[in-house]
Design a protein around this motif. Structure first.
Motif, PDB file in Angstrom:
ATOM      1  N   GLY A 102       2.307  -5.676  23.536  1.00  0.00           N
ATOM      2  CA  GLY A 102       1.877  -5.721  22.155  1.00  0.00           C
ATOM      3  C   GLY A 102       2.127  -7.112  21.611  1.00  0.00           C
ATOM      4  O   GLY A 102       2.975  -7.848  22.125  1.00  0.00           O
ATOM      5  N   CYS A 103       1.392  -7.480  20.581  1.00  0.00           N
ATOM      6  CA  CYS A 103       1.530  -8.816  20.002  1.00  0.00           C
ATOM      7  C   CYS A 103       2.101  -8.715  18.583  1.00  0.00           C
ATOM      8  O   CYS A 103       1.612  -7.955  17.760  1.00  0.00           O
ATOM      9  CB  CYS A 103       0.172  -9.504  19.963  1.00  0.00           C
ATOM     10  N   LEU A 104       3.162  -9.486  18.309  1.00  0.00           N
ATOM     11  CA  LEU A 104       3.783  -9.488  16.987  1.00  0.00           C
ATOM     12  C   LEU A 104       2.939 -10.244  15.969  1.00  0.00           C
ATOM     13  O   LEU A 104       3.057 -10.047  14.763  1.00  0.00           O
ATOM     14  CB  LEU A 104       5.168 -10.145  17.063  1.00  0.00           C
ATOM     15  N   GLU A 105       2.084 -11.109  16.442  1.00  0.00           N
ATOM     16  CA  GLU A 105       1.279 -11.951  15.564  1.00  0.00           C
ATOM     17  C   GLU A 105       0.077 -11.194  15.000  1.00  0.00           C
ATOM     18  O   GLU A 105      -0.116 -11.151  13.791  1.00  0.00           O
ATOM     19  CB  GLU A 105       0.803 -13.180  16.352  1.00  0.00           C
ATOM     20  N   CYS A 106      -0.712 -10.589  15.895  1.00  0.00           N
ATOM     21  CA  CYS A 106      -1.960  -9.950  15.452  1.00  0.00           C
ATOM     22  C   CYS A 106      -1.932  -8.425  15.620  1.00  0.00           C
ATOM     23  O   CYS A 106      -2.925  -7.751  15.362  1.00  0.00           O
ATOM     24  CB  CYS A 106      -3.153 -10.524  16.215  1.00  0.00           C
ATOM     25  N   ASN A 107      -0.781  -7.888  16.057  1.00  0.00           N
ATOM     26  CA  ASN A 107      -0.605  -6.436  16.218  1.00  0.00           C
ATOM     27  C   ASN A 107      -1.516  -5.781  17.246  1.00  0.00           C
ATOM     28  O   ASN A 107      -1.628  -4.559  17.279  1.00  0.00           O
ATOM     29  CB  ASN A 107      -0.787  -5.710  14.876  1.00  0.00           C
ATOM     30  N   SER A 108      -2.160  -6.543  18.088  1.00  0.00           N
ATOM     31  CA  SER A 108      -2.985  -5.892  19.109  1.00  0.00           C
ATOM     32  C   SER A 108      -2.102  -5.396  20.248  1.00  0.00           C
ATOM     33  O   SER A 108      -0.999  -5.886  20.465  1.00  0.00           O
ATOM     34  CB  SER A 108      -4.073  -6.851  19.607  1.00  0.00           C
ATOM     35  N   GLU A 109      -2.596  -4.377  20.923  1.00  0.00           N
ATOM     36  CA  GLU A 109      -1.896  -3.795  22.067  1.00  0.00           C
ATOM     37  C   GLU A 109      -2.889  -3.674  23.209  1.00  0.00           C
ATOM     38  O   GLU A 109      -4.048  -3.384  22.989  1.00  0.00           O
ATOM     39  CB  GLU A 109      -1.378  -2.391  21.716  1.00  0.00           C
ATOM     40  N   PHE A 122       0.878 -14.257  27.214  1.00  0.00           N
ATOM     41  CA  PHE A 122       0.294 -14.669  25.936  1.00  0.00           C
ATOM     42  C   PHE A 122      -0.706 -13.624  25.476  1.00  0.00           C
ATOM     43  O   PHE A 122      -1.333 -12.960  26.296  1.00  0.00           O
ATOM     44  CB  PHE A 122      -0.397 -16.034  26.068  1.00  0.00           C
ATOM     45  N   CYS A 123      -0.820 -13.456  24.186  1.00  0.00           N
ATOM     46  CA  CYS A 123      -1.719 -12.447  23.627  1.00  0.00           C
ATOM     47  C   CYS A 123      -3.159 -12.706  24.050  1.00  0.00           C
ATOM     48  O   CYS A 123      -3.632 -13.841  24.019  1.00  0.00           O
ATOM     49  CB  CYS A 123      -1.621 -12.441  22.100  1.00  0.00           C
ATOM     50  N   LEU A 124      -3.822 -11.648  24.443  1.00  0.00           N
ATOM     51  CA  LEU A 124      -5.208 -11.765  24.903  1.00  0.00           C
ATOM     52  C   LEU A 124      -6.141 -12.116  23.748  1.00  0.00           C
ATOM     53  O   LEU A 124      -7.181 -12.740  23.932  1.00  0.00           O
ATOM     54  CB  LEU A 124      -5.669 -10.445  25.528  1.00  0.00           C
ATOM     55  N   LYS A 125      -5.740 -11.718  22.536  1.00  0.00           N
ATOM     56  CA  LYS A 125      -6.612 -11.907  21.375  1.00  0.00           C
ATOM     57  C   LYS A 125      -6.376 -13.250  20.687  1.00  0.00           C
ATOM     58  O   LYS A 125      -7.303 -14.018  20.481  1.00  0.00           O
ATOM     59  CB  LYS A 125      -6.362 -10.779  20.370  1.00  0.00           C
ATOM     60  N   CYS A 126      -5.079 -13.487  20.338  1.00  0.00           N
ATOM     61  CA  CYS A 126      -4.796 -14.670  19.514  1.00  0.00           C
ATOM     62  C   CYS A 126      -4.017 -15.739  20.276  1.00  0.00           C
ATOM     63  O   CYS A 126      -3.680 -16.781  19.728  1.00  0.00           O
ATOM     64  CB  CYS A 126      -4.032 -14.254  18.254  1.00  0.00           C
ATOM     65  N   ASN A 127      -3.713 -15.473  21.542  1.00  0.00           N
ATOM     66  CA  ASN A 127      -3.029 -16.425  22.398  1.00  0.00           C
ATOM     67  C   ASN A 127      -1.592 -16.741  21.954  1.00  0.00           C
ATOM     68  O   ASN A 127      -1.005 -17.705  22.400  1.00  0.00           O
ATOM     69  CB  ASN A 127      -3.856 -17.711  22.537  1.00  0.00           C
ATOM     70  N   SER A 128      -1.036 -15.902  21.073  1.00  0.00           N
ATOM     71  CA  SER A 128       0.340 -16.101  20.638  1.00  0.00           C
ATOM     72  C   SER A 128       1.302 -15.807  21.784  1.00  0.00           C
ATOM     73  O   SER A 128       0.994 -15.030  22.688  1.00  0.00           O
ATOM     74  CB  SER A 128       0.634 -15.157  19.461  1.00  0.00           C
ATOM     75  N   GLU A 129       2.481 -16.452  21.738  1.00  0.00           N
ATOM     76  CA  GLU A 129       3.476 -16.140  22.772  1.00  0.00           C
ATOM     77  C   GLU A 129       4.476 -15.089  22.275  1.00  0.00           C
ATOM     78  O   GLU A 129       5.396 -14.715  22.976  1.00  0.00           O
ATOM     79  CB  GLU A 129       4.192 -17.407  23.237  1.00  0.00           C
TER      80      GLU A 129
HETATM   81 ZN    ZN Z   1      -2.018 -11.579  19.194  1.00  0.00          ZN
END
Ligand code: ZN
Length: 139
Positions: A102-109, A122-129
């Motif tokens: 899950g991503c803390l930045e954009c909440n995608s899972e 890294f997040c697949l959507k927003c590339n956040s770490e």
């Molecule tokens: Zn993200």
């Protein structure tokens, strides 16, 4: 016509699942269905009450009670008569938990079968770490 058996849910297979093309002789073995194995696991290993255990398996409480009673009878018979217990077959449907991130930045899972805690992702959507390891248990 035979009675239709409803689909039952189990969380995982036994560790020592027995596979064989030839069914071993009934003289030396007791066949425990995967449903019966799962009923024993939920009731006596996870220590759920019958209501919760029945819910996990997707059956009514009377049905769960009957499955559990069958497994008690079979296991007792195996103990008394010194037979091998083989877990096999039955009308079952394996439940999978969600494993992924899950991503803390954009909440995608997203699901990833090979996900692990130690992996740098890294997040697949927003590339956040700011990504965390995510496991969801069924039910
Ligand atoms: Zn993200």
């Amino acid at each position: 016509m035979g009675r239709r058996t409803r689909m039952r849910f189990v969380k995982r297979t036994p560790n020592n699942f027995y596979f064989s093309e030839t069914v071993p002789s009934e003289d030396i073995s007791i066949i425990l269905t995967v449903s019966e194995f799962e009923a024993m696991r939920l009731k006596h290993y996870v220590n759920l009450n019958q209501k919760d255990a029945a819910e996990k398996m997707g059956v009514s409480q009377p049905t769960f009670s009957r499955i559990l009673e069958n497994s008690h009878t079979k296991i007792t018979q195996a103990l008394i008569e010194g037979k091998t217990i083989i877990v096999s077959g039955g009308n079952i449907n394996y439940k999978r938990g969600f494993i992924g991130y899950g991503c803390l930045e954009c909440n995608s899972e997203w699901e990833d079968e090979s996900a692990s805690k130690d992996q740098k992702i890294f997040c697949l959507k927003c590339n956040s770490e700011r990504v965390y390891y995510l496991v969801k248990e069924p039910l």
